[in-house]
Design a protein around this motif. Structure first.
Motif, PDB file in Angstrom:
ATOM      1  N   GLN A 191     128.048  16.534 138.224  1.00  0.00           N
ATOM      2  CA  GLN A 191     127.640  15.335 138.061  1.00  0.00           C
ATOM      3  C   GLN A 191     127.593  14.744 136.617  1.00  0.00           C
ATOM      4  OE1 GLN A 191     124.266  14.700 140.545  1.00  0.00           O
ATOM      5  NE2 GLN A 191     125.632  14.836 142.457  1.00  0.00           N
ATOM      6  N   ILE A 192     126.910  15.612 135.912  1.00  0.00           N
ATOM      7  CA  ILE A 192     126.833  15.215 134.490  1.00  0.00           C
ATOM      8  C   ILE A 192     128.137  15.361 133.490  1.00  0.00           C
ATOM      9  CG2 ILE A 192     126.138  16.653 132.255  1.00  0.00           C
ATOM     10  CD1 ILE A 192     123.657  17.642 133.979  1.00  0.00           C
ATOM     11  N   VAL A 193     129.110  16.067 134.094  1.00  0.00           N
ATOM     12  CA  VAL A 193     130.353  16.118 133.291  1.00  0.00           C
ATOM     13  C   VAL A 193     131.081  14.957 133.772  1.00  0.00           C
ATOM     14  CG1 VAL A 193     132.512  17.227 133.249  1.00  0.00           C
ATOM     15  CG2 VAL A 193     130.576  18.632 133.258  1.00  0.00           C
ATOM     16  N   TYR A 194     131.039  14.599 135.177  1.00  0.00           N
ATOM     17  CA  TYR A 194     131.648  13.359 135.529  1.00  0.00           C
ATOM     18  C   TYR A 194     131.133  12.013 134.868  1.00  0.00           C
ATOM     19  CZ  TYR A 194     134.473  11.047 139.111  1.00  0.00           C
ATOM     20  OH  TYR A 194     135.432  10.256 139.658  1.00  0.00           O
ATOM     21  N   GLY A 195     129.918  11.985 134.640  1.00  0.00           N
ATOM     22  CA  GLY A 195     129.232  10.782 134.191  1.00  0.00           C
ATOM     23  C   GLY A 195     129.473  10.825 132.446  1.00  0.00           C
ATOM     24  N   CYS A 196     129.530  11.998 131.852  1.00  0.00           N
ATOM     25  CA  CYS A 196     129.905  11.939 130.494  1.00  0.00           C
ATOM     26  C   CYS A 196     131.262  11.860 130.284  1.00  0.00           C
ATOM     27  CB  CYS A 196     129.459  13.470 130.033  1.00  0.00           C
ATOM     28  SG  CYS A 196     127.685  13.633 129.779  1.00  0.00           S
ATOM     29  N   ALA A 197     132.171  12.269 131.032  1.00  0.00           N
ATOM     30  CA  ALA A 197     133.688  12.159 130.922  1.00  0.00           C
ATOM     31  C   ALA A 197     133.906  10.416 131.027  1.00  0.00           C
ATOM     32  CB  ALA A 197     134.512  12.614 131.933  1.00  0.00           C
ATOM     33  N   SER A 198     133.120   9.717 132.203  1.00  0.00           N
ATOM     34  CA  SER A 198     133.305   8.265 132.201  1.00  0.00           C
ATOM     35  C   SER A 198     132.915   7.505 130.905  1.00  0.00           C
ATOM     36  CB  SER A 198     132.763   7.837 133.576  1.00  0.00           C
ATOM     37  OG  SER A 198     133.087   8.580 134.741  1.00  0.00           O
ATOM     38  N   LEU A 199     131.949   7.930 130.623  1.00  0.00           N
ATOM     39  CA  LEU A 199     131.311   7.218 129.271  1.00  0.00           C
ATOM     40  C   LEU A 199     132.285   7.479 128.224  1.00  0.00           C
ATOM     41  CD1 LEU A 199     128.926   6.036 127.765  1.00  0.00           C
ATOM     42  CD2 LEU A 199     127.799   7.912 127.353  1.00  0.00           C
ATOM     43  N   LEU A 210     139.736  17.424 133.584  1.00  0.00           N
ATOM     44  CA  LEU A 210     138.519  17.674 132.833  1.00  0.00           C
ATOM     45  C   LEU A 210     137.481  18.018 133.756  1.00  0.00           C
ATOM     46  CD1 LEU A 210     137.029  17.659 130.339  1.00  0.00           C
ATOM     47  CD2 LEU A 210     136.837  15.129 130.471  1.00  0.00           C
ATOM     48  N   VAL A 211     137.380  17.117 134.873  1.00  0.00           N
ATOM     49  CA  VAL A 211     136.091  16.958 135.640  1.00  0.00           C
ATOM     50  C   VAL A 211     136.209  18.224 136.655  1.00  0.00           C
ATOM     51  CG1 VAL A 211     135.731  14.585 135.337  1.00  0.00           C
ATOM     52  CG2 VAL A 211     136.770  15.332 137.394  1.00  0.00           C
ATOM     53  N   LEU A 212     137.273  18.662 137.241  1.00  0.00           N
ATOM     54  CA  LEU A 212     137.546  19.595 138.284  1.00  0.00           C
ATOM     55  C   LEU A 212     137.146  20.961 137.608  1.00  0.00           C
ATOM     56  CD1 LEU A 212     140.829  18.571 139.873  1.00  0.00           C
ATOM     57  CD2 LEU A 212     138.749  18.571 140.776  1.00  0.00           C
ATOM     58  N   ARG A 213     137.405  21.085 136.370  1.00  0.00           N
ATOM     59  CA  ARG A 213     136.932  22.467 135.949  1.00  0.00           C
ATOM     60  C   ARG A 213     135.524  22.819 135.734  1.00  0.00           C
ATOM     61  NH1 ARG A 213     139.559  26.077 131.922  1.00  0.00           N
ATOM     62  NH2 ARG A 213     141.396  24.678 131.909  1.00  0.00           N
ATOM     63  N   TYR A 214     134.953  21.807 135.905  1.00  0.00           N
ATOM     64  CA  TYR A 214     133.419  21.949 135.645  1.00  0.00           C
ATOM     65  C   TYR A 214     132.555  21.438 136.965  1.00  0.00           C
ATOM     66  CZ  TYR A 214     133.970  21.682 130.517  1.00  0.00           C
ATOM     67  OH  TYR A 214     134.417  22.241 129.312  1.00  0.00           O
ATOM     68  N   GLN A 215     133.469  21.509 138.074  1.00  0.00           N
ATOM     69  CA  GLN A 215     132.670  21.348 139.444  1.00  0.00           C
ATOM     70  C   GLN A 215     132.556  22.644 139.901  1.00  0.00           C
ATOM     71  OE1 GLN A 215     131.848  18.126 140.265  1.00  0.00           O
ATOM     72  NE2 GLN A 215     132.714  17.868 138.231  1.00  0.00           N
ATOM     73  N   SER A 216     131.611  22.659 140.980  1.00  0.00           N
ATOM     74  CA  SER A 216     131.188  23.981 141.901  1.00  0.00           C
ATOM     75  C   SER A 216     132.389  23.936 142.710  1.00  0.00           C
ATOM     76  CB  SER A 216     129.986  23.604 142.665  1.00  0.00           C
ATOM     77  OG  SER A 216     129.837  22.537 143.377  1.00  0.00           O
ATOM     78  N   ILE A 248     131.647   9.934 120.890  1.00  0.00           N
ATOM     79  CA  ILE A 248     132.508  10.595 121.460  1.00  0.00           C
ATOM     80  C   ILE A 248     132.203  12.118 121.245  1.00  0.00           C
ATOM     81  CG2 ILE A 248     134.948  10.966 121.841  1.00  0.00           C
ATOM     82  CD1 ILE A 248     135.452   8.188 121.362  1.00  0.00           C
ATOM     83  N   ILE A 249     132.105  12.319 120.008  1.00  0.00           N
ATOM     84  CA  ILE A 249     132.020  14.117 119.824  1.00  0.00           C
ATOM     85  C   ILE A 249     130.752  14.465 120.336  1.00  0.00           C
ATOM     86  CG2 ILE A 249     131.659  15.579 117.907  1.00  0.00           C
ATOM     87  CD1 ILE A 249     133.436  13.934 115.990  1.00  0.00           C
ATOM     88  N   GLY A 250     129.688  13.603 120.311  1.00  0.00           N
ATOM     89  CA  GLY A 250     128.420  14.174 120.841  1.00  0.00           C
ATOM     90  C   GLY A 250     128.347  14.264 122.440  1.00  0.00           C
ATOM     91  N   VAL A 251     129.029  13.465 123.020  1.00  0.00           N
ATOM     92  CA  VAL A 251     129.346  13.447 124.532  1.00  0.00           C
ATOM     93  C   VAL A 251     130.018  14.658 124.789  1.00  0.00           C
ATOM     94  CG1 VAL A 251     129.635  12.329 126.654  1.00  0.00           C
ATOM     95  CG2 VAL A 251     128.613  11.107 124.672  1.00  0.00           C
ATOM     96  N   MET A 252     131.054  14.686 124.167  1.00  0.00           N
ATOM     97  CA  MET A 252     132.080  15.884 124.258  1.00  0.00           C
ATOM     98  C   MET A 252     131.405  17.295 124.192  1.00  0.00           C
ATOM     99  SD  MET A 252     135.834  16.667 122.463  1.00  0.00           S
ATOM    100  CE  MET A 252     134.897  17.263 120.939  1.00  0.00           C
ATOM    101  N   VAL A 253     130.482  17.382 123.254  1.00  0.00           N
ATOM    102  CA  VAL A 253     129.703  18.571 123.113  1.00  0.00           C
ATOM    103  C   VAL A 253     128.972  18.924 124.364  1.00  0.00           C
ATOM    104  CG1 VAL A 253     127.925  19.765 121.926  1.00  0.00           C
ATOM    105  CG2 VAL A 253     129.676  18.563 120.559  1.00  0.00           C
ATOM    106  N   ILE A 254     128.115  17.800 124.941  1.00  0.00           N
ATOM    107  CA  ILE A 254     127.575  17.911 126.219  1.00  0.00           C
ATOM    108  C   ILE A 254     128.252  18.566 127.162  1.00  0.00           C
ATOM    109  CG2 ILE A 254     126.332  16.741 128.122  1.00  0.00           C
ATOM    110  CD1 ILE A 254     125.123  14.703 125.662  1.00  0.00           C
ATOM    111  N   ILE A 255     129.627  17.973 127.665  1.00  0.00           N
ATOM    112  CA  ILE A 255     130.534  18.416 128.534  1.00  0.00           C
ATOM    113  C   ILE A 255     130.751  20.084 128.227  1.00  0.00           C
ATOM    114  CG2 ILE A 255     132.775  18.319 129.328  1.00  0.00           C
ATOM    115  CD1 ILE A 255     132.664  15.188 128.743  1.00  0.00           C
TER     116      ILE A 255
END
Length: 606
Positions: free
Chosen positions: A488-496, A429-435, A533-540
């Protein structure tokens, strides 16, 4: 000084293993087709003697609905398998999840995955030893277990087995002795083991459908009311009652889900297909298809055996230590009982040696990297065997086979595997959104410079404007390619989301005990957590993805990895408290080793 110390400590935890380039002559030749990968996967995943656990699950947890438990476990394993496939695609090498995570996620992350991958290897081998002991004991009229119970009837704690199984311990030590002497794993023996196992499973399924009675799936309370006083949960599996409520699913939805968590053990081994990705001719197509076909074939075998068992004997009359031979004997087919027992025992012994042979590999690798004690890397001069790693693994395996219940061992395999699969899905999940993965930490993009400037000059803009800018950045990222900030946003949202999923799973487990009643106070809390969960997932979902070409990518990101993580967490919550206690002790020991030794002696440190 203190800030510098914590910064250096943090850098140690997240440092990654640099991949060295390999020569073209050393690169594996792509030669495996989908059929080859399926054969490898089925050979690893299809477990001999699986009907013993199926008997215990059917009697005490799910009843004939064990078939549904196997189906649900298969579907969830498929999600984890797809995540595993993409995780392996990020690293163009053959290896384990430990190697992939060390290269991609960092040292501490890799240690957690590696340490909790050792647990399924060790306990899975102990399961095979314990099952072999049960099958052999049934062949000789249960004289071994009776003698051990009379001789070693020690006042053991309730969470341990009713007797110390020295026969299982002897099997582990015997196989380890053969390994130390240099006897190698034979491809012919492996093929013979797989062939015998398949023949036994086919015979069991055919026998069950010939000798079975469909009425055993429609039992009522009147059919087994007299057996209530005779039924005991000798495994301590935490069933909903001694015999349930009758019908196809006598223990209800809660029993099916608890059975799913236990049956997940039978789909352990999907990683062996992924590790062959670099040798596949067309990995983009063959890896996902081989994973799906492997799991489907194993599901047919497992569900067929469960159906045969519960059709031949009412689930409350199943003998948990020796279910199928006793079921065949119950149907009046005595010769078939010995065929099944002998065939299963041969397949189990071969499988046990293969497990003992593979067990030291990961321990040796982690010790070679300095994360475990260096003494574990010692190799026997004459045989070339990883003797210390093999003996250490064998001692731990033998101890667990000696003292622990069979079903507790299976649950330990399941909980360790579920944690590793959850970490793999999180990584995907987090790798796909990294630079670009190897981007220097000191390298700032224009966006980062803008953010730094904002913090350096807090009076240049109002707090409201700054908050508005943050919200706008979350919903409408300024770049179409990943940046450090979006990563970093994706990493934080995924952890949340993981934290919210853990809370939601705990609530659902409690709610399921009330049959998911709409009047329960858990309803509004569960709905609120789901909306968060759905709201944070939409942010990702709104963040830009890395366009790096991989031979396989998980579809429907970020939904599929998050669903996989949630299912894994929820199944982990179905595991009994005693197993959680053992699992917690295992991880405490692991962290003591890492922070006391590994973090200072790793190759990256030196």
């Amino acid at each position: 000084m203190l800030r510098q110390f914590f910064q250096q400590f943090h850098e140690k935890l997240i440092r990654k293993w640099p991949l060295k380039p390999i020569d073209e002559s050393e690169r594996p030749v792509a030669h495996l087709k989908t059929l080859n990968l399926v054969i490898v996967g089925v050979g690893r995943m299809l477990i001999a003697g699986m009907y013993i656990l199926a008997g215990a699950v059917a009697k005490y947890i799910a009843g004939p609905a064990t078939i549904i438990s196997f189906l649900v476990a298969a579907l969830f394993s498929l999600l984890s398998g797809f995540c595993y496939a993409e995780f392996g695609a990020w690293v163009p090498r053959s290896g384990s999840a430990y190697l992939f995570s060390y290269v991609l996620m960092g040292q501490l992350y890799a240690f957690v995955i590696g340490w909790n991958s050792i647990l399924p290897f060790v306990t899975g081998t102990a399961v095979l030893a314990r099952v072999s002991s049960y099958v052999f004991d049934s062949l000789v009229g249960n004289h071994i277990s009776q003698a051990l119970q009379e001789t070693f009837s020690l006042p053991l704690p309730y969470f341990l087995a009713t007797y110390a199984d020295f026969f299982a311990l002897g099997l582990v030590l015997l196989m380890t002795g053969l390994l130390v002497l240099g006897i190698r794993e034979s491809i012919l023996v492996i093929k013979l083991s797989i062939g015998i196992n398949i023949l036994v499973l086919i015979f069991i399924i055919i026998t069950g459908f010939i000798k079975g009675d469909l009425y055993n799936w429609k039992l009522t309370e009147q059919d087994y009311k007299l057996n209530t006083s005779e039924s005991r949960d000798i495994y301590g599996l935490g069933g909903l009652g001694p015999l349930g409520y009758g019908g196809f699913a006598p223990f209800g939805i809660e029993g099916i889900l608890q059975g799913t968590a236990t049956c997940f053990y039978y789909y352990f081994g999907v990683d062996v297909v992924v590790t062959k990705g670099v040798e596949a001719l067309n990995p983009h197509r063959s890896i996902p298809w081989s994973i799906a076909i492997t799991i489907f074939i194993c599901f047919l075998a497992y569900s067929g055996v469960s159906a045969a068992l519960t059709l031949m004997v009412p689930y409350y009359q199943i003998q948990p230590h020796d279910p199928l031979p006793q079921a065949i004997l119950h149907s009046g087919w005595l010769p078939a009982r010995y065929f099944v027992a002998i065939g299963t025992l041969c397949a189990l012994i071969c499988r046990l040696y293969s497990a003992v042979f593979r067990m030291p590999s990961l321990i040796y690798t982690m010790a070679e990297d300095g994360l475990l004690f260096r003494v574990l890397t010692r190799i026997h001069v004459r045989t070339g065997t990883r003797v210390v790693a093999a003996m250490s693994a064998a001692n731990l395996t033998g101890l667990m086979a000696l003292l622990f219940k069979y079903t507790d061992l299976v649950e330990l395999v399941s909980i360790g595997t579920l944690l590793v699969y959850s970490l793999v899905a999180f990584s995907v999940l987090v790798l796909r959104y990294q630079s670009d993965q190897n981007l220097s930490k000191n390298e700032n993009t224009e966006e980062d410079v803008g953010v730094l400037g904002l913090h350096e000059h807090p009076l240049d803009s109002e707090p409201e404007a700054r908050n508005s800018n943050i919200l706008k950045r979350l919903w409408f990222p300024p770049s179409t390619t990943p940046t450090r900030k979006s990563g970093q946003i994706v990493y934080g949202c995924a952890s949340l989301i993981i934290l919210l999923m853990i809370i939601l799973s705990l609530i659902l487990v409690q709610w399921s005990s009330q049959a998911f009643s709409a009047d329960s106070g858990y309803t509004p809390v569960a709905v609120l957590l789901l909306l968060l969960i759905i709201g944070v997932m939409v942010i990702i979902w709104r963040q830009p993805q890395n366009p790096i070409p991989l031979y396989f990518k998980v579809p429907a990101l970020p939904v599929l990895p998050l669903v996989s993580i949630f299912v894994n967490i929820y199944l982990m919550m179905q595991i009994t408290s005693g197993t959680w206690a053992i699992f917690g002790i295992w991880n405490v020991i692991g962290f003591l080793i890492y922070f006391g030794y590994g973090i200072r002696h790793s190759l990256e440190e030196n």
